[in-house]
Design a protein around this motif. Structure first.
Motif, PDB file in Angstrom:
ATOM      1  N   ALA A  14       2.229  10.770  -4.215  1.00  0.00           N
ATOM      2  CA  ALA A  14       3.360  10.671  -3.287  1.00  0.00           C
ATOM      3  C   ALA A  14       2.922  10.995  -1.869  1.00  0.00           C
ATOM      4  O   ALA A  14       3.359  10.362  -0.900  1.00  0.00           O
ATOM      5  CB  ALA A  14       4.480  11.613  -3.734  1.00  0.00           C
ATOM      6  N   LEU A  15       2.039  11.980  -1.734  1.00  0.00           N
ATOM      7  CA  LEU A  15       1.517  12.343  -0.418  1.00  0.00           C
ATOM      8  C   LEU A  15       0.701  11.190   0.166  1.00  0.00           C
ATOM      9  O   LEU A  15       0.778  10.919   1.373  1.00  0.00           O
ATOM     10  CB  LEU A  15       0.663  13.599  -0.537  1.00  0.00           C
ATOM     11  CG  LEU A  15       0.015  14.130   0.737  1.00  0.00           C
ATOM     12  CD1 LEU A  15       1.062  14.430   1.799  1.00  0.00           C
ATOM     13  CD2 LEU A  15      -0.804  15.386   0.434  1.00  0.00           C
ATOM     14  N   LEU A  28      -9.416   6.411   6.140  1.00  0.00           N
ATOM     15  CA  LEU A  28      -9.774   7.800   5.872  1.00  0.00           C
ATOM     16  C   LEU A  28      -8.936   8.359   4.726  1.00  0.00           C
ATOM     17  O   LEU A  28      -9.463   9.003   3.808  1.00  0.00           O
ATOM     18  CB  LEU A  28      -9.570   8.641   7.138  1.00  0.00           C
ATOM     19  CG  LEU A  28      -9.628  10.165   6.977  1.00  0.00           C
ATOM     20  CD1 LEU A  28     -11.035  10.619   6.637  1.00  0.00           C
ATOM     21  CD2 LEU A  28      -9.138  10.856   8.252  1.00  0.00           C
ATOM     22  N   SER A  29      -7.642   8.089   4.755  1.00  0.00           N
ATOM     23  CA  SER A  29      -6.727   8.625   3.745  1.00  0.00           C
ATOM     24  C   SER A  29      -7.051   8.090   2.360  1.00  0.00           C
ATOM     25  O   SER A  29      -7.166   8.856   1.392  1.00  0.00           O
ATOM     26  CB  SER A  29      -5.272   8.275   4.106  1.00  0.00           C
ATOM     27  OG  SER A  29      -4.950   8.697   5.414  1.00  0.00           O
ATOM     28  N   VAL A  30      -7.210   6.765   2.261  1.00  0.00           N
ATOM     29  CA  VAL A  30      -7.380   6.167   0.929  1.00  0.00           C
ATOM     30  C   VAL A  30      -8.782   6.404   0.367  1.00  0.00           C
ATOM     31  O   VAL A  30      -8.986   6.283  -0.845  1.00  0.00           O
ATOM     32  CB  VAL A  30      -7.060   4.655   0.961  1.00  0.00           C
ATOM     33  CG1 VAL A  30      -5.631   4.424   1.430  1.00  0.00           C
ATOM     34  CG2 VAL A  30      -8.050   3.879   1.827  1.00  0.00           C
ATOM     35  N   LEU A  68       0.826  -1.222   0.000  1.00  0.00           N
ATOM     36  CA  LEU A  68       0.000   0.000   0.000  1.00  0.00           C
ATOM     37  C   LEU A  68       0.853   1.261   0.000  1.00  0.00           C
ATOM     38  O   LEU A  68       0.438   2.292  -0.534  1.00  0.00           O
ATOM     39  CB  LEU A  68      -0.931  -0.001   1.214  1.00  0.00           C
ATOM     40  CG  LEU A  68      -2.051  -1.049   1.202  1.00  0.00           C
ATOM     41  CD1 LEU A  68      -2.840  -0.999   2.505  1.00  0.00           C
ATOM     42  CD2 LEU A  68      -2.976  -0.829   0.014  1.00  0.00           C
ATOM     43  N   ILE A  69       2.028   1.207   0.616  1.00  0.00           N
ATOM     44  CA  ILE A  69       2.934   2.362   0.603  1.00  0.00           C
ATOM     45  C   ILE A  69       3.630   2.476  -0.755  1.00  0.00           C
ATOM     46  O   ILE A  69       3.780   3.574  -1.305  1.00  0.00           O
ATOM     47  CB  ILE A  69       3.978   2.245   1.730  1.00  0.00           C
ATOM     48  CG1 ILE A  69       3.289   2.313   3.098  1.00  0.00           C
ATOM     49  CG2 ILE A  69       5.032   3.342   1.614  1.00  0.00           C
ATOM     50  CD1 ILE A  69       4.184   1.932   4.260  1.00  0.00           C
ATOM     51  N   ILE A 125      -0.028   6.938   4.370  1.00  0.00           N
ATOM     52  CA  ILE A 125      -0.192   5.541   4.776  1.00  0.00           C
ATOM     53  C   ILE A 125       0.993   5.117   5.631  1.00  0.00           C
ATOM     54  O   ILE A 125       0.845   4.467   6.680  1.00  0.00           O
ATOM     55  CB  ILE A 125      -0.319   4.633   3.543  1.00  0.00           C
ATOM     56  CG1 ILE A 125      -1.599   4.965   2.770  1.00  0.00           C
ATOM     57  CG2 ILE A 125      -0.325   3.158   3.947  1.00  0.00           C
ATOM     58  CD1 ILE A 125      -1.710   4.263   1.435  1.00  0.00           C
ATOM     59  N   GLY A 126       2.197   5.514   5.221  1.00  0.00           N
ATOM     60  CA  GLY A 126       3.402   5.122   5.952  1.00  0.00           C
ATOM     61  C   GLY A 126       3.456   5.664   7.363  1.00  0.00           C
ATOM     62  O   GLY A 126       3.849   4.964   8.301  1.00  0.00           O
ATOM     63  N   VAL A 127       3.035   6.916   7.549  1.00  0.00           N
ATOM     64  CA  VAL A 127       3.158   7.517   8.877  1.00  0.00           C
ATOM     65  C   VAL A 127       2.206   6.860   9.874  1.00  0.00           C
ATOM     66  O   VAL A 127       2.520   6.739  11.072  1.00  0.00           O
ATOM     67  CB  VAL A 127       2.923   9.043   8.792  1.00  0.00           C
ATOM     68  CG1 VAL A 127       1.447   9.395   8.705  1.00  0.00           C
ATOM     69  CG2 VAL A 127       3.570   9.766   9.963  1.00  0.00           C
TER      70      VAL A 127
END
Length: 526
Positions: A130-131, A91-93, A10-11, A136-138
């Motif tokens: 990229a954001l 939420l992000s995706v 996913l990242i 996802i990574g954080v």
């Protein structure tokens, strides 16, 4: 399925997508947009599939991966999610493809109202992907050093999005955002590096016997109280800036006013949550004693943020700045819930992060649609929009009512949990915080009345209602706001186990109910 490297994929996927978008021909703008949307949808679908395999009754962290990254310094590529991190990734995706859809023409004009220069579509959408990878990574990082890397990596695409695609004062807003964030990041870096020698101490001295940045091992450290307080401050100030809290909030209104609307949804809807997520995850669990020591002061600043943000929102004439100040107030509620340290308040705070992302995201998207039509973000330039564009006005009303926590909409549940949970442990803070609800009704309803109600101003005559693309961008968020307002239990069931683990780590328990009067004196009546 459990052995599949879900989080690494996913990242990596949006990063690969960003690279491919950057390689596409500049003149093929339609292909650039379609490909970026496809990548974001695939990431969203994979995340939903992963989430469906999350076991709420299983281990706290799931889908874990751990590989050596910089072995000499004890740094791992370590990722995994608990219920809170999982919901924030969802939420992000969910927001990213909707933002891409809403931003279909974002690169064709500046993010502001007075800079008509043509922009590069592929640059804009590559930066958005990229954001997404950094977001996802954080939330997935379970190595504190890796978390810091993603924490700082998010700054790069946001800086260029604001600085290149923003409004007339974009350079000022981008630099201010960067300087505030770098200052907080520097403090956190010092605290992160300080943890390494502490972990290298022997177990008898409070360490784990080897240098490490793994969250699971750092929680086992026994840290001198004075040292713990300094480390707590290093993390907390960085997170307070990111959140943002008063008095380190001033970068947000400027960034909101100058940012392109699509990116602004992610900045306020997701990136700012890294601050409150970091408080809940790292400040409380790594430094429980220092967190309890700082609680009275943090609660005071949380209440100040609630009231101060709401009061300033009432006086704004720019819709983007107004919504930005409402977010300062809402983040005060989230921080209040985190440091109230009761299960109800922390569950409400975690749920508030999700609900605020959708509620504010919808508001910013609809304001962005208005700006595209009128080429102005000033409230006084509107009036009577509901007569010209009733669908737009209706969705604006629902999103606005969610922002003031109307019962039946998603934010009401989270705000109610925060206030009730805080009242049981810190009554004075809860009572003062309630004033934020009253002020929210003023700034939301007043903004709606001045823009959507009243007679139509000449500039609104013939204003186009929402197009099919714009409806597809905002309707799913409105549906989520309504659905979570009536049935938040599935999300709470995912969040609650992580909240309980946090309270155990901080050695906090919910206050026992107080029984007064004859029942307390004479026992329960038959």
């Amino acid at each position: 399925m459990s052995d599949f490297p879900w989080l690494s994929v996913l990242i990596a996927l949006p990063l690969v997508g960003a690279a491919l978008v950057a390689l596409l021909p500049r003149e093929r703008e339609a292909l650039v947009k379609q490909f970026a949307l496809l990548v974001s949808v695939v990431v969203g679908v994979l995340t939903v599939v992963m989430a469906a395999n999350f076991d709420t009754g299983g281990a706290r962290f799931q889908f874990e991966e751990k590989y050596w990254w910089i072995k000499e310094f004890g740094v791992h590529w370590a990722v995994g999610v608990d219920g809170i991190a999982l919901t924030l990734i969802l939420l992000s995706v969910i927001l990213v493809p909707l933002v891409i859809l809403a931003s279909w023409t974002e690169a064709d004009r500046s993010g502001g109202t007075d800079v008509p220069a043509k922009r590069s579509a592929k640059t804009y959408f590559a930066l958005l992907l990229a954001l997404e990878a950094a977001m996802i990574g954080v939330f997935a990082a379970t190595d504190v050093f890796l978390f810091y890397v993603f924490f700082e990596a998010m700054l790069v695409p946001v800086y260029f999005i604001i600085g290149y695609f923003g409004g007339p004062q974009r350079s000022y807003a981008a630099v201010k955002f960067l300087l505030y964030s770098l200052f907080g990041g520097l403090l956190m870096l010092v605290a992160v590096l300080w943890l390494y020698p502490l972990s290298a101490k022997s177990p008898a001295e409070g360490g784990v016997g080897h240098g490490t940045f793994l969250f699971s091992e750092l929680t086992q450290l026994t840290i001198d109280p004075t040292t713990a307080k300094w480390l707590f401050l290093g993390f907390f100030i960085a997170f307070a800036i990111k959140a943002p809290m008063v008095p380190v909030h001033t970068w947000l209104p400027d960034a909101a006013q100058q940012s392109p609307t699509g990116a602004l949804v992610l900045i306020v809807g997701v990136l700012d949550k890294v601050g409150t997520y970091g408080m809940l995850r790292f400040c409380l669990e790594l430094f429980p004693g220092a967190a309890k020591w700082a609680t009275p002061v943090v609660l005071a600043f949380a209440v100040l943020s609630i009231i101060y943000g709401a009061v300033l929102a009432i006086g704004q004439v720019d819709m983007k700045r107004l919504i930005a100040y409402t977010s300062v107030s809402h983040f005060g509620f989230i921080v209040l819930g985190i440091f109230a340290m009761t299960s109800q308040a922390q569950s409400g705070a975690a749920l508030y992060m999700i609900n605020h992302g959708f509620s504010t995201g919808a508001l910013f998207l609809i304001v962005g649609f208005l700006i595209v039509r009128r080429r102005s973000a000033r409230i006084h330039d509107y009036g009577g929009v509901q007569k010209a564009a009733p669908v737009l006005a209706g969705m604006f009303l629902i999103a606005g009512l969610s922002g003031l926590s109307l019962p039946g909409l998603s934010t009401f549940v989270s705000e109610f949990l925060v206030i009730v949970g805080t009242f049981s442990a810190h009554r004075w803070a809860a009572i003062l915080a309630v004033s934020g609800i009253v002020l929210a009704a003023i700034y939301i309803l007043w903004m709606y009345q001045r823009t959507m109600g009243g007679p139509k101003v000449p500039a609104v005559e013939g204003m186009q209602d929402l197009t099919a693309r714009e409806k597809w961008a905002v309707a799913p968020i409105i549906a989520i706001i309504v659905a979570m307002g009536f049935f938040p239990q599935p999300v709470l069931e995912v969040i609650n186990p992580s909240v309980k683990e946090t309270l155990v780590r901080v050695d906090q328990r919910d206050p026992a109910p107080k029984v007064t009067g004859n029942v307390a004196e004479n026992g329960a009546r038959p």
